[in-house]
Scaffold this motif. Structure first.
Motif, PDB file in Angstrom:
ATOM      1  N   LEU A   1       0.842  -1.197   0.000  1.00 11.38           N
ATOM      2  CA  LEU A   1       0.000   0.000   0.000  1.00 11.38           C
ATOM      3  C   LEU A   1       0.881   1.252   0.000  1.00 11.38           C
ATOM      4  N   PRO A   2       0.428   2.341  -0.621  1.00  8.35           N
ATOM      5  CA  PRO A   2      -0.831   2.493  -1.374  1.00  8.35           C
ATOM      6  C   PRO A   2      -0.720   1.854  -2.759  1.00  8.35           C
ATOM      7  N   ARG A   3      -1.868   1.443  -3.318  1.00  8.58           N
ATOM      8  CA  ARG A   3      -1.916   0.867  -4.649  1.00  8.58           C
ATOM      9  C   ARG A   3      -3.329   1.062  -5.210  1.00  8.58           C
ATOM     10  N   PRO A   4      -3.469   1.065  -6.541  1.00  7.31           N
ATOM     11  CA  PRO A   4      -4.778   1.324  -7.144  1.00  7.31           C
ATOM     12  C   PRO A   4      -5.852   0.327  -6.714  1.00  7.31           C
ATOM     13  N   GLU A   5      -5.479  -0.942  -6.523  1.00  7.92           N
ATOM     14  CA  GLU A   5      -6.456  -1.951  -6.146  1.00  7.92           C
ATOM     15  C   GLU A   5      -7.098  -1.634  -4.795  1.00  7.92           C
ATOM     16  N   ALA A   6      -6.309  -1.051  -3.887  1.00  9.95           N
ATOM     17  CA  ALA A   6      -6.863  -0.659  -2.589  1.00  9.95           C
ATOM     18  C   ALA A   6      -7.813   0.523  -2.747  1.00  9.95           C
ATOM     19  N   ASP A   7      -7.442   1.459  -3.609  1.00 15.51           N
ATOM     20  CA  ASP A   7      -8.290   2.638  -3.819  1.00 15.51           C
ATOM     21  C   ASP A   7      -9.643   2.257  -4.410  1.00 15.51           C
ATOM     22  N   THR A   8      -9.641   1.374  -5.397  1.00 18.88           N
ATOM     23  CA  THR A   8     -10.917   1.000  -6.025  1.00 18.88           C
ATOM     24  C   THR A   8     -11.763   0.150  -5.086  1.00 18.88           C
ATOM     25  N   LEU A   9     -11.134  -0.698  -4.281  1.00 13.82           N
ATOM     26  CA  LEU A   9     -11.885  -1.493  -3.304  1.00 13.82           C
ATOM     27  C   LEU A   9     -12.514  -0.579  -2.259  1.00 13.82           C
ATOM     28  N   ALA A  10     -11.743   0.381  -1.767  1.00 14.02           N
ATOM     29  CA  ALA A  10     -12.266   1.317  -0.776  1.00 14.02           C
ATOM     30  C   ALA A  10     -13.405   2.146  -1.347  1.00 14.02           C
ATOM     31  N   ALA A  11     -13.277   2.557  -2.610  1.00 14.47           N
ATOM     32  CA  ALA A  11     -14.316   3.373  -3.240  1.00 14.47           C
ATOM     33  C   ALA A  11     -15.611   2.578  -3.394  1.00 14.47           C
ATOM     34  N   GLU A  12     -15.491   1.302  -3.790  1.00 16.24           N
ATOM     35  CA  GLU A  12     -16.679   0.475  -3.948  1.00 16.24           C
ATOM     36  C   GLU A  12     -17.362   0.242  -2.609  1.00 16.24           C
ATOM     37  N   ALA A  13     -16.557   0.000  -1.573  1.00 19.56           N
ATOM     38  CA  ALA A  13     -17.126  -0.211  -0.249  1.00 19.56           C
ATOM     39  C   ALA A  13     -17.809   1.061   0.265  1.00 19.56           C
ATOM     40  N   ALA A  14     -17.192   2.214   0.029  1.00 24.60           N
ATOM     41  CA  ALA A  14     -17.777   3.479   0.476  1.00 24.60           C
ATOM     42  C   ALA A  14     -19.082   3.768  -0.256  1.00 24.60           C
ATOM     43  N   LYS A  15     -19.115   3.478  -1.544  1.00 30.10           N
ATOM     44  CA  LYS A  15     -20.329   3.712  -2.337  1.00 30.10           C
ATOM     45  C   LYS A  15     -21.505   2.911  -1.790  1.00 30.10           C
ATOM     46  N   GLU A  16     -21.231   1.688  -1.324  1.00 26.16           N
ATOM     47  CA  GLU A  16     -22.297   0.832  -0.795  1.00 26.16           C
ATOM     48  C   GLU A  16     -22.452   0.938   0.725  1.00 26.16           C
ATOM     49  N   LYS A  17     -21.633   1.837   1.330  1.00 22.84           N
ATOM     50  CA  LYS A  17     -21.658   2.018   2.787  1.00 22.84           C
ATOM     51  C   LYS A  17     -21.395   0.707   3.530  1.00 22.84           C
ATOM     52  N   LEU A  18     -20.396  -0.013   3.059  1.00 25.45           N
ATOM     53  CA  LEU A  18     -20.023  -1.285   3.682  1.00 25.45           C
ATOM     54  C   LEU A  18     -19.030  -1.047   4.809  1.00 25.45           C
ATOM     55  N   ASP A  19     -19.060  -1.927   5.803  1.00 25.55           N
ATOM     56  CA  ASP A  19     -18.134  -1.853   6.936  1.00 25.55           C
ATOM     57  C   ASP A  19     -16.860  -2.605   6.554  1.00 25.55           C
ATOM     58  N   LEU A  20     -16.034  -1.963   5.753  1.00 23.46           N
ATOM     59  CA  LEU A  20     -14.834  -2.598   5.207  1.00 23.46           C
ATOM     60  C   LEU A  20     -13.639  -1.688   5.451  1.00 23.46           C
ATOM     61  N   HIS A  21     -12.593  -2.253   6.022  1.00 23.74           N
ATOM     62  CA  HIS A  21     -11.383  -1.508   6.361  1.00 23.74           C
ATOM     63  C   HIS A  21     -10.197  -2.166   5.656  1.00 23.74           C
ATOM     64  N   ILE A  22      -9.341  -1.370   5.052  1.00 23.80           N
ATOM     65  CA  ILE A  22      -8.179  -1.901   4.332  1.00 23.80           C
ATOM     66  C   ILE A  22      -6.930  -1.705   5.187  1.00 23.80           C
ATOM     67  N   VAL A  23      -6.188  -2.793   5.378  1.00 22.09           N
ATOM     68  CA  VAL A  23      -4.982  -2.790   6.202  1.00 22.09           C
ATOM     69  C   VAL A  23      -3.853  -3.428   5.396  1.00 22.09           C
ATOM     70  N   GLU A  24      -2.673  -2.876   5.519  1.00 20.66           N
ATOM     71  CA  GLU A  24      -1.520  -3.448   4.801  1.00 20.66           C
ATOM     72  C   GLU A  24      -0.960  -4.644   5.558  1.00 20.66           C
ATOM     73  N   ILE A  25      -0.911  -5.784   4.880  1.00 19.32           N
ATOM     74  CA  ILE A  25      -0.225  -6.964   5.399  1.00 19.32           C
ATOM     75  C   ILE A  25       0.460  -7.670   4.239  1.00 19.32           C
ATOM     76  N   ASP A  26       1.753  -7.872   4.360  1.00 13.10           N
ATOM     77  CA  ASP A  26       2.523  -8.723   3.461  1.00 13.10           C
ATOM     78  C   ASP A  26       2.814 -10.002   4.235  1.00 13.10           C
ATOM     79  N   VAL A  27       2.185 -11.104   3.853  1.00 10.58           N
ATOM     80  CA  VAL A  27       2.285 -12.325   4.650  1.00 10.58           C
ATOM     81  C   VAL A  27       3.686 -12.923   4.642  1.00 10.58           C
ATOM     82  N   THR A  28       4.569 -12.441   3.771  1.00 12.82           N
ATOM     83  CA  THR A  28       5.939 -12.956   3.736  1.00 12.82           C
ATOM     84  C   THR A  28       6.848 -12.233   4.725  1.00 12.82           C
ATOM     85  N   SER A  29       6.320 -11.277   5.466  1.00 10.72           N
ATOM     86  CA  SER A  29       7.126 -10.459   6.378  1.00 10.72           C
ATOM     87  C   SER A  29       6.628 -10.583   7.812  1.00 10.72           C
TER      88      SER A  29
END
Length: 331
Positions: free
Chosen positions: A74-102
């Protein structure tokens, strides 16, 4: 507050083995519904930039869950579009950065996720994964480490990070994304089957060990779906081919000829099948959820192996001191 996730059946059986468990009323599965409710549940899912992860994050939130959608870089376009879609539908969705290899990223990301979730994650969905195709000898140490670090060790990092709060609650659920190729093997598939076989073993062992803690594990075994996994795999596979010894590549024709060029064409199944199956399982009463679920409208060759493996486990250990744990998972 009632513990809505406690698997009563498993606690009953585990108690017979003198493991610390309770014995409330046995719960029975309700008839499945087209749109199960996930209201009140908090779900953390890894690898939500595309594919099953992204579709699932939105699906679970639309069903009423609080969703912690994680991805790396993060930041990346995929996070921005996911957040925008969730906001448009008023979904309870939070984006957090996790790299599972670290280690550091998992520690920091899960701490942020628990803060956003009010200290409680009910369901962890380990979805992040990579594929790198080609013969085994062609898989160099860079490719080998990446495959296992992401698909197996990354899953272990997430499990260790979130299990303590589930154990404290004596409730919770872990959903691990495996594959048909976690039970059957296609030559030329690189280490993908090796990592997914490891996921199957890790998950089943964990399921037995978590019976006395009231936490359930389900393994999802998708078939081939037309997601970005093919394009992502081509990036890694193409790079592997570029740095490979020509003699090794030539030794394994025709497996090496198409490395880095697969596009997943010919696959038309709906990728939403997988999140729908996971949501259905999440909505089941605790204590009734399956250990494994094969998901694909086409052939499911792994189902025969699943049945035999369960029968062997029960026959081998069902009458031993470990029997209550084994039967709790397979009954």
């Amino acid at each position: 507050m009632p513990d809505r996730n406690r698997p009563a059946r498993r606690d009953l059986i585990a108690g017979a083995a003198a493991l610390a468990a309770t014995a409330p009323t046995l719960l029975h599965a309700a008839a499945p519904t087209a749109l199960p409710s996930l209201t009140g549940r908090t779900v953390l899912i890894t690898g939500t930039s595309s594919g099953f992860g992204r579709i699932g994050a939105l699906h679970y939130a639309r069903l009423g869950a609080k969703v912690i959608a994680t991805m790396r870089n993060l930041p990346r376009p995929e996070a921005d579009t996911l957040a925008a879609e969730a906001a448009k539908e008023k979904l309870d969705l939070h984006i957090v950065e996790i790299d599972v290899t670290s280690d550091d990223s998992v520690a920091a990301g899960t701490a942020s996720a628990l803060e956003a979730a009010g200290g409680r994650i009910d369901t962890l969905i380990n979805n992040a994964g990579v594929g790198i195709s080609g013969p085994i000898e062609v898989q160099d140490m860079e490719a080998t480490h990446l495959a296992f670090n992401t698909n197996v060790i990354g899953m272990q990092r997430m499990i260790r990070a979130l299990l303590p709060q589930m154990r404290a609650a004596r409730a919770g659920q872990i959903v691990n994304i495996s594959s048909q190729l976690g039970r059957v093997i296609v030559p030329g598939g690189g280490h993908y089957s090796a990592t997914k076989f490891a996921v199957e073993a890790l998950s089943e062992q964990l399921a037995y060990e978590l019976v006395p803690h009231g936490i359930e594990v389900t393994i999802i075994q998708p078939g081939g779906y037309p997601t970005r996994v093919w394009q992502n795999r081509n990036v890694y596979t193409g790079a592997l081919k570029e740095r490979s010894d020509p003699e090794r590549l030539a030794a394994y024709e025709p497996f090496t000829r198409g490395m880095g060029t697969e596009d997943g064409s010919g696959r038309s199944a709906d990728p939403a099948d997988v999140p729908r199956a996971i949501a259905e399982i999440m909505a089941m009463p605790a204590g009734t959820r399956p250990l494994r679920r094969a998901v694909h409208p086409g052939p499911k060759p792994q189902e025969a192996i699943n049945r035999v493996a369960a029968e062997v486990q029960v026959a081998w250990l069902g009458g031993s001191p470990l029997g209550p744990l084994i039967r709790a998972v397979h009954d």
